[in-house]
Design a protein around this motif. Structure first.
Motif, PDB file in Angstrom:
ATOM      1  N   GLN A 108      -8.096  -4.052   9.067  1.00 43.25           N
ATOM      2  CA  GLN A 108      -9.042  -4.370   8.002  1.00 43.25           C
ATOM      3  C   GLN A 108      -9.538  -3.093   7.325  1.00 43.25           C
ATOM      4  N   ARG A 109      -9.581  -3.149   5.993  1.00 41.14           N
ATOM      5  CA  ARG A 109     -10.207  -2.059   5.256  1.00 41.14           C
ATOM      6  C   ARG A 109     -11.651  -2.439   4.916  1.00 41.14           C
ATOM      7  N   THR A 110     -11.824  -3.641   4.363  1.00 33.78           N
ATOM      8  CA  THR A 110     -13.154  -4.156   4.025  1.00 33.78           C
ATOM      9  C   THR A 110     -13.226  -5.617   4.454  1.00 33.78           C
ATOM     10  N   ALA A 116      -3.584   4.451   7.759  1.00 37.79           N
ATOM     11  CA  ALA A 116      -3.465   5.852   7.330  1.00 37.79           C
ATOM     12  C   ALA A 116      -2.026   6.339   7.371  1.00 37.79           C
ATOM     13  N   GLU A 117      -1.251   5.815   8.342  1.00 36.90           N
ATOM     14  CA  GLU A 117       0.125   6.297   8.506  1.00 36.90           C
ATOM     15  C   GLU A 117       0.944   5.255   9.254  1.00 36.90           C
ATOM     16  N   ILE A 118       2.223   5.225   8.926  1.00 35.20           N
ATOM     17  CA  ILE A 118       3.150   4.361   9.655  1.00 35.20           C
ATOM     18  C   ILE A 118       4.242   5.238  10.261  1.00 35.20           C
ATOM     19  N   PRO A 141       0.824  -1.206   0.000  1.00 36.38           N
ATOM     20  CA  PRO A 141       0.000   0.000   0.000  1.00 36.38           C
ATOM     21  C   PRO A 141       0.859   1.257   0.000  1.00 36.38           C
ATOM     22  N   ASP A 142       0.345   2.291  -0.608  1.00 38.85           N
ATOM     23  CA  ASP A 142       1.041   3.578  -0.629  1.00 38.85           C
ATOM     24  C   ASP A 142       0.675   4.331   0.647  1.00 38.85           C
ATOM     25  N   VAL A 143       1.457   4.085   1.701  1.00 37.33           N
ATOM     26  CA  VAL A 143       1.143   4.625   3.028  1.00 37.33           C
ATOM     27  C   VAL A 143       2.255   5.574   3.472  1.00 37.33           C
ATOM     28  N   THR A 182      -4.354   3.812  12.141  1.00 41.21           N
ATOM     29  CA  THR A 182      -5.428   3.407  11.233  1.00 41.21           C
ATOM     30  C   THR A 182      -6.194   4.628  10.722  1.00 41.21           C
ATOM     31  N   GLY A 183      -7.060   4.387   9.756  1.00 41.05           N
ATOM     32  CA  GLY A 183      -7.895   5.447   9.211  1.00 41.05           C
ATOM     33  C   GLY A 183      -8.882   5.982  10.220  1.00 41.05           C
TER      34      GLY A 183
END
Length: 497
Positions: free
Chosen positions: A201-203, A313-315, A145-147, A322-323
């Motif tokens: 989890q996203r979905t 959302a961020e590392i 993922p682009d995080v 998380t989001g």
């Protein structure tokens, strides 16, 4: 053999696609080919994916070559080591191993107009070939993922497809990012080792009960003694799987039956009402890949496991956010975030006449004739290409269909004395217009976001029909869909009949 080339046919990859192509060439008496493999062993996705619990979600007797049944499968759904061993055995028994060049990564495939063939750049140096058959596989190249902040993380971070077995998870705080097909297999395995596991989890996926069971010694003896019996079992598995097309493609309302089974499955295995709410999908079952597991929900219900929603959302150097704004300190990040399925790496590697890449042709939406041939790219065939994927059955069936199609194309070239063959643009456009029309009204078009969709929102992954119909349509090469040319004829040389 055309002495203008190092080899007549270059095959890229040693998964089911590459080995299947090589075996059929060998069976037809064609020896002038080589198989290029970047890994240190054959197997493709079944070589690179070695994460704990890695297994196939298609029945063993169906997920194998039709011409090479294995009566010794230990389970009805095979695990990665067993599938890898099967492919190695096929390479040896069918005489393909001497043709394979291991640790030979392909870095470029360029059309040579003067020679009328391809120059394949590899880590071992260049190789020229008249025909290239690419079988890179869609589930081999990890997708991260682009995080923001990923590079700043000071702990251990890796993708499930590149599992770092030297890292001891015991006593660690781990974040598992993603809840797809890989995650539902490795999370239950590592849950017992780690101190704390945060599943992000996203979905939520739809999960069905898994029918896997050991295959008894008696069954194996029967399969060895009566091969027809194993063929009947394979046929039954195929027919049962094919029935899913009724719900996936013909009438998505039929998926309500599967949804009821899935809802009962999660209710039986989860005791916490709040967790039950988190894992309940809000989209039509089948829109994303349906996953089988009897251990996923039980793993999530353990006291050392926390399910976080909202994705990543961020590392940060020692934590993940998380989001939903939740932050957790972790020692390791494991990404189960899928593969580059619609953004195929081969799209950047292959450069046809004039230096045009496959990516230039596709413009973010891969398209091909029967997932195999593209306009403007002569003597190039792709296996497991666009719109050959399945949400219900064995990709080996589709691969064998494509291999038969390529073999017939090669025979036709030989009979006609053609040096080059390339798909006609109008044939590819007509075929994909039909695909897009068939895709309307399927369960995959009910509004969810999935890895089946490309950058334009088009489903460039799945075949929206019965698999037997794909086999019928690829049974014979139709020259009307292609332009065939002889360079010898163009130079005034005689062409063999």
């Amino acid at each position: 053999m055309d002495t203008n080339f190092d080899v007549d046919i270059a095959i890229i990859g040693t998964g089911f696609s590459g080995l299947g192509m090589a075996i059929r060439l060998k069976q037809e008496g064609i020896e002038d080919f080589t198989v290029l493999e970047r890994g240190d062993d054959v197997g493709g996705t079944w070589h690179f994916n070695t994460y704990p619990g890695c297994a196939c979600d298609v029945p063993s007797h169906l997920y194998s070559f039709s011409f090479a049944p294995n009566p010794d499968w230990s389970e009805t759904y095979s695990r990665q080591p067993e599938i890898g061993a099967y492919l190695r055995r096929c390479a040896d028994e069918f005489g393909i191993t001497p043709h394979i060049r291991l640790n030979c990564a392909v870095t470029g495939v360029d059309w040579d107009e003067e020679r009328g063939g391809w120059t394949v750049e590899t880590s071992d140096g260049p190789l020229t070939a008249r025909v290239v058959v690419a079988g890179p596989g869609p589930l081999a190249e990890p997708k991260l993922p682009d995080v923001p902040g990923l590079e700043s993380f000071e702990g251990r971070a890796f993708h499930s497809a590149r599992w770092e077995h030297d890292y001891d998870l015991r006593g660690k705080r781990v974040a598992a990012v993603g809840t797809g097909a890989s995650a539902i297999q490795f999370v239950p395995e590592i849950q017992r080792q780690v101190e704390q596991l945060h599943v992000i989890q996203r979905t939520p996926p739809w999960i069905m009960p898994h029918p896997n069971r050991p295959i008894s010694a008696r069954e194996k003896r029967l399969y060895k003694r009566f091969p027809l019996l194993q063929k009947l079992v394979r046929g039954g598995a195929y027919a049962g799987r094919e029935l899913f097309v009724l719900g996936f493609v013909k009438n998505p309302k039929l998926m309500k039956v599967a949804e009821k089974i899935a809802r009962k499955h999660m209710a039986r295995q989860i005791s916490d009402p709040a967790l039950l709410e988190k894992v309940t999908p809000d989209y039509t079952i089948g829109c994303k890949r349906i996953l089988p597991s009897n251990r996923w929900y039980r793993a999530l219900d353990n006291p050392n496991v926390e399910l976080l929603t909202g994705g990543v959302a961020e590392i940060r150097p020692h934590s993940v956010v998380t989001g939903d704004g939740e932050e957790r300190e972790v020692d390791a990040l494991i990404f189960g975030t899928g593969f580059q399925v619609t953004d195929l790496p081969i799209g950047k590697l292959v450069r046809g006449p004039g230096g045009r890449t496959l990516d230039d042709l596709w413009q973010g939406s891969p398209k091909a004739l029967y997932g195999t041939a593209m306009p403007g790219f002569p003597n190039l065939f792709v296996l497991c290409g666009p719109n050959t994927g399945l949400g219900h059955s064995s990709m080996v069936y589709m691969i064998e269909s494509q291999v038969a199609y390529v073999m017939d194309a090669l025979r036709h070239m030989r009979r006609q004395g053609a040096d080059t063959v390339v798909a006609r643009e109008e044939a590819v456009a007509r075929f994909n217009a039909e695909i897009d029309e068939r895709m309307e009204g399927t369960v995959w078009s009910t509004g969810c976001a999935s890895w089946y969709l490309d950058d334009t929102g088009r489903n460039a992954t799945l075949w929206p029909d019965w698999t037997w119909r794909f086999r019928m349509r690829t049974a014979r090469f139709d020259p009307a869909d292609f332009e065939l040319a002889s360079r010898r004829a163009a130079r005034g040389a005689p062409v063999p009949a």
